[in-house]
Design an enzyme around this catalytic site. Structure first.
Site, short mmCIF file in Angstrom:
data_model
loop_
_atom_site.label_atom_id
_atom_site.label_comp_id
_atom_site.label_asym_id
_atom_site.label_seq_id
_atom_site.Cartn_x
_atom_site.Cartn_y
_atom_site.Cartn_z
N HIS A 63 -1.16 -5.45 0.20
CA HIS A 63 -0.70 -6.18 1.39
C HIS A 63 -1.18 -7.63 1.30
CE1 HIS A 63 0.05 -7.23 5.60
NE2 HIS A 63 0.85 -6.18 5.60
N ASP A 85 3.62 1.62 4.97
CA ASP A 85 4.75 2.34 4.38
C ASP A 85 4.33 3.54 3.57
OD1 ASP A 85 5.97 -0.90 4.09
OD2 ASP A 85 6.84 0.63 5.38
C1 SDX Z 1 5.17 -4.49 4.74
O1 SDX Z 1 3.41 -9.03 5.66
C2 SDX Z 1 3.40 -7.98 6.46
O2 SDX Z 1 2.70 -7.95 7.43
C3 SDX Z 1 4.37 -6.86 6.05
C4 SDX Z 1 4.25 -5.56 6.83
C5 SDX Z 1 4.70 -5.73 8.30
O3 SDX Z 1 4.27 -4.91 9.12
O4 SDX Z 1 5.57 -6.61 8.56
O5 SDX Z 1 2.89 -5.11 6.80
C6 SDX Z 1 5.15 -4.46 6.23
O6 SDX Z 1 6.01 -5.14 4.17
C7 SDX Z 1 4.06 -3.76 3.98
C8 SDX Z 1 4.16 -4.00 2.45
C9 SDX Z 1 5.21 -3.05 1.89
N1 SDX Z 1 5.44 -3.35 0.45
C10 SDX Z 1 4.98 -2.54 -0.51
O7 SDX Z 1 4.27 -1.53 -0.31
C11 SDX Z 1 5.46 -2.94 -1.90
C12 SDX Z 1 4.28 -2.82 -2.89
N2 SDX Z 1 3.32 -3.88 -2.59
C13 SDX Z 1 3.41 -5.12 -3.31
O8 SDX Z 1 4.64 -5.47 -3.81
C14 SDX Z 1 2.51 -6.24 -2.78
O9 SDX Z 1 1.30 -5.68 -2.56
C15 SDX Z 1 2.94 -7.00 -1.55
C16 SDX Z 1 4.31 -7.55 -1.69
C17 SDX Z 1 2.88 -6.11 -0.36
C18 SDX Z 1 1.94 -8.15 -1.36
O10 SDX Z 1 2.11 -8.99 -2.43
P1 SDX Z 1 1.20 -10.31 -2.59
O11 SDX Z 1 0.28 -10.51 -1.44
O12 SDX Z 1 2.11 -11.45 -2.95
O13 SDX Z 1 0.28 -9.89 -3.77
P2 SDX Z 1 0.61 -10.11 -5.30
O14 SDX Z 1 2.00 -9.63 -5.58
O15 SDX Z 1 0.25 -11.52 -5.65
O16 SDX Z 1 -0.42 -9.09 -5.98
C19 SDX Z 1 -1.78 -9.47 -6.23
C20 SDX Z 1 -2.20 -8.63 -7.44
C21 SDX Z 1 -1.24 -8.77 -8.62
O17 SDX Z 1 -1.97 -8.44 -9.77
P3 SDX Z 1 -2.54 -9.72 -10.72
O18 SDX Z 1 -1.32 -10.61 -10.98
O19 SDX Z 1 -3.58 -10.37 -9.88
O20 SDX Z 1 -3.04 -9.04 -11.95
O21 SDX Z 1 -2.17 -7.23 -7.07
C22 SDX Z 1 -1.18 -6.56 -7.87
C23 SDX Z 1 -0.25 -7.62 -8.42
O22 SDX Z 1 0.32 -7.19 -9.64
N3 SDX Z 1 -0.48 -5.65 -6.95
C24 SDX Z 1 -0.12 -4.41 -7.25
C25 SDX Z 1 0.49 -3.91 -6.08
N4 SDX Z 1 0.51 -4.85 -5.14
C26 SDX Z 1 -0.10 -5.93 -5.69
N5 SDX Z 1 -0.27 -3.68 -8.38
C27 SDX Z 1 0.24 -2.41 -8.32
N6 SDX Z 1 0.84 -1.84 -7.22
C28 SDX Z 1 0.99 -2.58 -6.10
N7 SDX Z 1 1.58 -2.05 -5.05
#
Ligand code: SDX
Length: 422
Positions: A306, A363
């Site tokens: 998140h 989720d």
């Molecule tokens: C919602 O914003 C809100 O408030 C949203 C929400 C709401 O109520 O409105 O809470 C609802 O959208 C919840 C999120 C639902 N999405 C998912 O579950 C999809 C999976 N999650 C990711 O795609 C990600 O965690 C996000 C999109 C939710 C957040 O992305 P960020 O903050 O841009 O983080 P990032 O992509 O920069 O990740 C940071 C690191 C990265 O690794 P490095 O590049 O540092 O090596 O964490 C890793 C990412 O690769 N990472 C994950 C991961 N999420 C982040 N690795 C594996 N699995 C994951 N799910």
């Protein structure tokens, strides 16, 4: 007044900016004059360190894993209040008295009907249309029936347009489901509560006085409450950007629905169940955790991570507890639940997830409850829309009343060609 000083090392020029105090959470540096003073922009793709507005609706403490609507903890609202209480709280800033709730509930029930012309629009959609595409189209089309909402500038009018869309969204949502099956639509029943009515419009046969269990109603009502608002997430930011141009409020909400559809945002709940089924057994969890950690594999654990929560998403905690409580009464898929719980256990003890503070988000568990409520997977994000519409329209109202309102128009770091000649 506290300030920060920015020193441009090349020229040793110094610029001072005011630090603004919030009631909760990080202080903010007021950089509104940064460009005029320094002729430089800040650079913040995804707005990871940018406050886009002042707001007094919802507050998230990402470090502690806390969420508050108008100052009330989400745990208290989910356990002690109904979703309609929460809608009233978000829209009015205070919880309703018994009488206020009664008249609010009565008004919402009456406004739950939609114009026959809007109902007929659903016939034009192809059979395989995704419910989210139908929903954003229907909500946008709602603006054709209420074009006077383009010129509203007072609180009483804001409350009318807000109650109208909060009341109609479950009806339109049920219509998308009925359309996808090609079966007759069920009209709202004013003798049923908000959440019961939605399940009734989804499930009932024409003229059937369907009984719906209080356990199912309470479970879905809690899910709506947990989804009601969440600060400046991607879909709310979209609603605000559209609202900042002066477009119709329902066009702004329709844009929010489209933003929510993406699997990085609200669409994740649909992907979580698909992922649990793909993993298939507890024994396979380690293999998929390895894939999620592999930088060369774009596989991500859906429902994990998140932007703001660097601790447990409190909503996921509440849903996890609800699942345990109701797993037998609701007939939860125990195999999928075991896989989800195994993923949580393994991920939370794994250095990759710990270092990146990746925890289950809302989720991760919601899909298991929705499946048990016999809500089809393609409708999962529609459930998110029903819950979140009150948050979007509340944020729309706040933006309209914001004295600092400006049209959303960020700048960029230009990396294109300098001067091409024809
Ligand atoms: C919602 O914003 C809100 O408030 C949203 C929400 C709401 O109520 O409105 O809470 C609802 O959208 C919840 C999120 C639902 N999405 C998912 O579950 C999809 C999976 N999650 C990711 O795609 C990600 O965690 C996000 C999109 C939710 C957040 O992305 P960020 O903050 O841009 O983080 P990032 O992509 O920069 O990740 C940071 C690191 C990265 O690794 P490095 O590049 O540092 O090596 O964490 C890793 C990412 O690769 N990472 C994950 C991961 N999420 C982040 N690795 C594996 N699995 C994951 N799910």
């Amino acid at each position: 007044m506290s300030t920060v000083t920015l020193t441009i090392n090349d020229t040793n020029e110094k610029f001072e900016f005011e630090v603004l105090e919030p009631t909760l959470g990080p202080k903010v540096i007021d950089i509104r004059k940064l460009y005029t003073q320094t002729k430089m922009f800040t650079y913040d793709p995804g707005f990871t360190s940018t406050a886009s507005c002042s707001s007094n609706i919802t507050f998230i403490d990402g470090e502690k894993g806390e969420l508050r609507y108008r100052g009330y903890k989400i745990e208290d609202l989910a356990q002690k209040k109904s979703y309609l209480d929460t809608c009233y709280l978000l829209l009015n800033g205070s919880l309703p008295s018994e009488d206020e709730l009664k008249s609010f509930d009565k008004e919402i029930r009456k406004r739950s009907f939609v114009h026959e012309g809007l109902k007929d629009m659903f016939k034009t959609f192809p059979d395989k249309a995704h419910p989210m595409a139908m929903m954003s189209s229907a909500v946008s089309a709602l603006s054709t029936f209420y074009f006077e909402h383009l010129d509203v500038y007072d609180e009483a009018e804001y409350q009318v347009l807000a109650r109208r869309i909060v009341a109609k969204v479950p009806t339109l949502a049920a219509f998308t489901y009925r359309r996808s099956l090609g079966i007759p639509f069920i009209y709202p029943d004013v003798n049923r509560s908000y959440t019961e009515n939605f399940l009734y419009m989804m499930r009932a046969y024409p003229n059937e006085n369907l009984k719906i269990s209080p356990i199912e109603i309470k479970a879905l009502d809690t899910i709506f409450t947990l989804h009601a608002d969440h600060e400046q997430n991607a879909s709310t930011t979209t609603v605000r950007a559209v609202a900042s141009t002066g477009a119709h409020p329902y066009a702004a909400v329709s844009a929010g629905i489209n933003a929510l559809w993406g699997r990085a945002h609200g669409g994740a709940n649909e992907s979580v169940i698909a992922q649990l089924e793909m993993i298939g057994s507890v024994e396979n969890v380690d293999k998929f955790i390895k894939k999620a950690k592999d930088p060369d594999d774009d596989f991500r654990l859906m429902g994990f991570g998140h932007r703001v929560y660097k601790n447990f998403d409190p909503r996921a905690k509440i849903l996890g507890k609800l699942l345990e409580e109701l797993k037998h009464d609701l007939g939860i898929d125990l195999e999928l639940l075991k896989i989800a719980q195994k993923i949580e256990e393994v991920a939370l003890s794994d250095e990759y997830f710990i270092k990146r503070k990746l925890y289950p988000n809302i989720d991760f568990y919601s899909g298991l409850i929705l499946t048990a409520l016999k809500i089809p997977r393609k409708m999962f994000t529609i459930i998110f829309v029903i819950g979140r519409t009150v948050g979007w329209i509340t944020q729309w109202i706040e933006l309209r009343n914001d004295k600092e309102l400006k049209i959303a128009r960020p700048r960029q770091k230009y990396t294109g060609p300098k001067d091409n000649k024809i």
